[in-house]
Scaffold this motif. Structure first.
Motif, PDB file in Angstrom:
ATOM      1  N   LEU A 164      -1.067  -5.839  -0.442  1.00 61.06           N
ATOM      2  CA  LEU A 164      -1.249  -4.836  -1.536  1.00 61.06           C
ATOM      3  C   LEU A 164       0.500  -4.454  -1.747  1.00 61.06           C
ATOM      4  CD1 LEU A 164      -3.972  -2.489  -0.515  1.00 61.06           C
ATOM      5  CD2 LEU A 164      -4.038  -4.497  -1.757  1.00 61.06           C
ATOM      6  N   ALA A 180      -8.258  -5.857  -6.910  1.00 63.41           N
ATOM      7  CA  ALA A 180      -7.896  -7.081  -7.640  1.00 63.41           C
ATOM      8  C   ALA A 180      -8.777  -7.064  -8.959  1.00 63.41           C
ATOM      9  CB  ALA A 180      -8.474  -8.316  -6.510  1.00 63.41           C
ATOM     10  N   LEU A 181      -9.882  -6.486  -8.934  1.00 65.63           N
ATOM     11  CA  LEU A 181     -10.846  -6.652 -10.107  1.00 65.63           C
ATOM     12  C   LEU A 181      -9.950  -5.804 -11.242  1.00 65.63           C
ATOM     13  CD1 LEU A 181     -13.597  -7.544 -10.106  1.00 65.63           C
ATOM     14  CD2 LEU A 181     -14.310  -5.107  -9.927  1.00 65.63           C
ATOM     15  N   ASN A 232       2.780  -6.814  -4.116  1.00 62.06           N
ATOM     16  CA  ASN A 232       2.633  -7.440  -5.363  1.00 62.06           C
ATOM     17  C   ASN A 232       3.540  -6.909  -6.276  1.00 62.06           C
ATOM     18  OD1 ASN A 232       1.051  -7.567  -8.062  1.00 62.06           O
ATOM     19  ND2 ASN A 232      -0.996  -7.518  -7.080  1.00 62.06           N
ATOM     20  N   PRO A 233       4.158  -7.996  -7.275  1.00 62.06           N
ATOM     21  CA  PRO A 233       5.104  -7.564  -7.937  1.00 62.06           C
ATOM     22  C   PRO A 233       4.834  -6.957  -9.401  1.00 62.06           C
ATOM     23  CG  PRO A 233       4.892  -9.759  -8.062  1.00 62.06           C
ATOM     24  CD  PRO A 233       3.709  -9.376  -7.110  1.00 62.06           C
ATOM     25  N   GLU A 249      -6.609  -4.990 -11.626  1.00 63.35           N
ATOM     26  CA  GLU A 249      -5.346  -5.843 -11.815  1.00 63.35           C
ATOM     27  C   GLU A 249      -5.622  -6.749 -12.929  1.00 63.35           C
ATOM     28  OE1 GLU A 249      -3.391  -7.672  -8.711  1.00 63.35           O
ATOM     29  OE2 GLU A 249      -2.091  -8.847 -10.030  1.00 63.35           O
ATOM     30  N   PHE A 250      -6.829  -7.831 -12.617  1.00 64.63           N
ATOM     31  CA  PHE A 250      -7.280  -8.808 -13.278  1.00 64.63           C
ATOM     32  C   PHE A 250      -7.637  -8.469 -14.653  1.00 64.63           C
ATOM     33  CE2 PHE A 250      -8.175 -11.302  -9.141  1.00 64.63           C
ATOM     34  CZ  PHE A 250      -6.706 -11.235  -8.863  1.00 64.63           C
ATOM     35  N   TYR A 268       1.337  -2.102 -11.087  1.00 69.61           N
ATOM     36  CA  TYR A 268       1.045  -1.625  -9.827  1.00 69.61           C
ATOM     37  C   TYR A 268       2.283  -0.215  -9.702  1.00 69.61           C
ATOM     38  CZ  TYR A 268      -2.058  -4.547  -7.773  1.00 69.61           C
ATOM     39  OH  TYR A 268      -3.401  -5.292  -7.411  1.00 69.61           O
ATOM     40  N   VAL A 289     -12.248  -1.888  -1.232  1.00 67.05           N
ATOM     41  CA  VAL A 289     -11.133  -1.610  -1.968  1.00 67.05           C
ATOM     42  C   VAL A 289     -10.073  -2.338  -2.227  1.00 67.05           C
ATOM     43  CG1 VAL A 289      -9.014   0.253  -1.704  1.00 67.05           C
ATOM     44  CG2 VAL A 289     -11.391   1.042  -0.872  1.00 67.05           C
ATOM     45  N   GLY A 290      -9.939  -3.363  -1.584  1.00 65.81           N
ATOM     46  CA  GLY A 290      -8.875  -4.494  -1.738  1.00 65.81           C
ATOM     47  C   GLY A 290      -9.567  -5.259  -2.960  1.00 65.81           C
ATOM     48  N   TYR A 291     -10.997  -5.550  -2.740  1.00 65.29           N
ATOM     49  CA  TYR A 291     -11.636  -6.074  -3.910  1.00 65.29           C
ATOM     50  C   TYR A 291     -11.355  -5.495  -5.343  1.00 65.29           C
ATOM     51  CZ  TYR A 291     -15.186  -9.022  -6.179  1.00 65.29           C
ATOM     52  OH  TYR A 291     -15.827  -9.889  -6.949  1.00 65.29           O
ATOM     53  N   GLU A 292     -11.903  -4.286  -5.179  1.00 68.36           N
ATOM     54  CA  GLU A 292     -11.761  -3.634  -6.456  1.00 68.36           C
ATOM     55  C   GLU A 292     -10.307  -3.349  -7.261  1.00 68.36           C
ATOM     56  OE1 GLU A 292     -15.484  -0.661  -5.023  1.00 68.36           O
ATOM     57  OE2 GLU A 292     -13.372   0.212  -4.984  1.00 68.36           O
TER      58      GLU A 292
END
Lengths: 141, 141
Positions: B108, B85-86, B111-112, B88-89, B116, B80-83
């Motif tokens: 998590l 980031a995916l 994150n500014p 967001e990027f 989000y 979930v953490g990886y996804e």
């Protein structure tokens, strides 16, 4: 080299003795490890005091400054998963290790990027040996 | 909209009843949710059969195709953490929710990015209401 060491904090600290030995090996070999204190026994208490926004700014800056990321992934963690993606997207080599028997996300294990090296270890000694081989290879590239 | 719903699988399934209700609400509202079956009771058994490489290819493709990502983050998970980031990027709006009292990674929470929206809920009803507000806003933008 400058090594970002990534491990579970809020997700659980059962594997903390392994974190500590991995970081000790990195420091012994002369690497710089900005997150070294995260492998210590009492870090969760310390990290509770820091504002989330400060943790985010600090850790993302460290990931971007580092040459490689080393993560122990036996204990699930959102932050570690996020940091792994951050390192990958910045083009950094990533070493992931987990103890034999731990159930690790297929999103990590299935990543085909040549940046990744994944090690399932039977002993902390084996994890350290493989981490050192990874770092030697990364230093040569 | 096409919604990527992200939740813990190997990390633990204690919050699965919430996952199910969030996905039901998304489907009721007419959204497409390729990961809907991950919110069902027996998913971990199903996912054990799939090769890690296939999970990675499938899930990264789905994240990239989706308009937004919705994640329930009460239970730690590398995937979930990886996804997150995916997504967001790739510039996708991200909705994170967790039950009041759950300890969530500061990576998590801190994150500014304006992509989000983070919701701490007292009840599943509250999580659903906030998710719907987020989706309405995202649809208008």
């Amino acid at each position: 080299m400058k090594v970002y060491f990534s491990c579970s904090i809020t997700g659980g600290r059962d594997d903390q003795p392994v974190y500590r030995r991995l970081v000790e090996a990195l420091l012994e070999d002369g690497h710089t490890v900005p997150t070294a204190y995260l492998a210590e026994d009492d870090i969760p208490a310390m990290e509770k005091i820091v504002e989330a926004g400060d943790v985010f700014q600090r850790d993302t800056a460290w990931v971007n400054e580092c040459d490689v990321l080393v993560a122990e992934v036996s204990t699930p963690s959102h932050g570690v998963g996020y940091e792994i993606a951050l390192a990958e997207f910045a083009g950094k080599p990533v070493f992931l290790c987990y103890r034999s028997g731990a159930i690790v996300s297929k999103m990590l294990l299935g990543n085909p990027s040549p940046l990744y090296e994944i090690c399932c270890y039977q002993s902390t000694k084996e994890a350290i040996e493989n981490m050192r081989l990874f770092l030697n290879r990364s230093a040569r590239e």
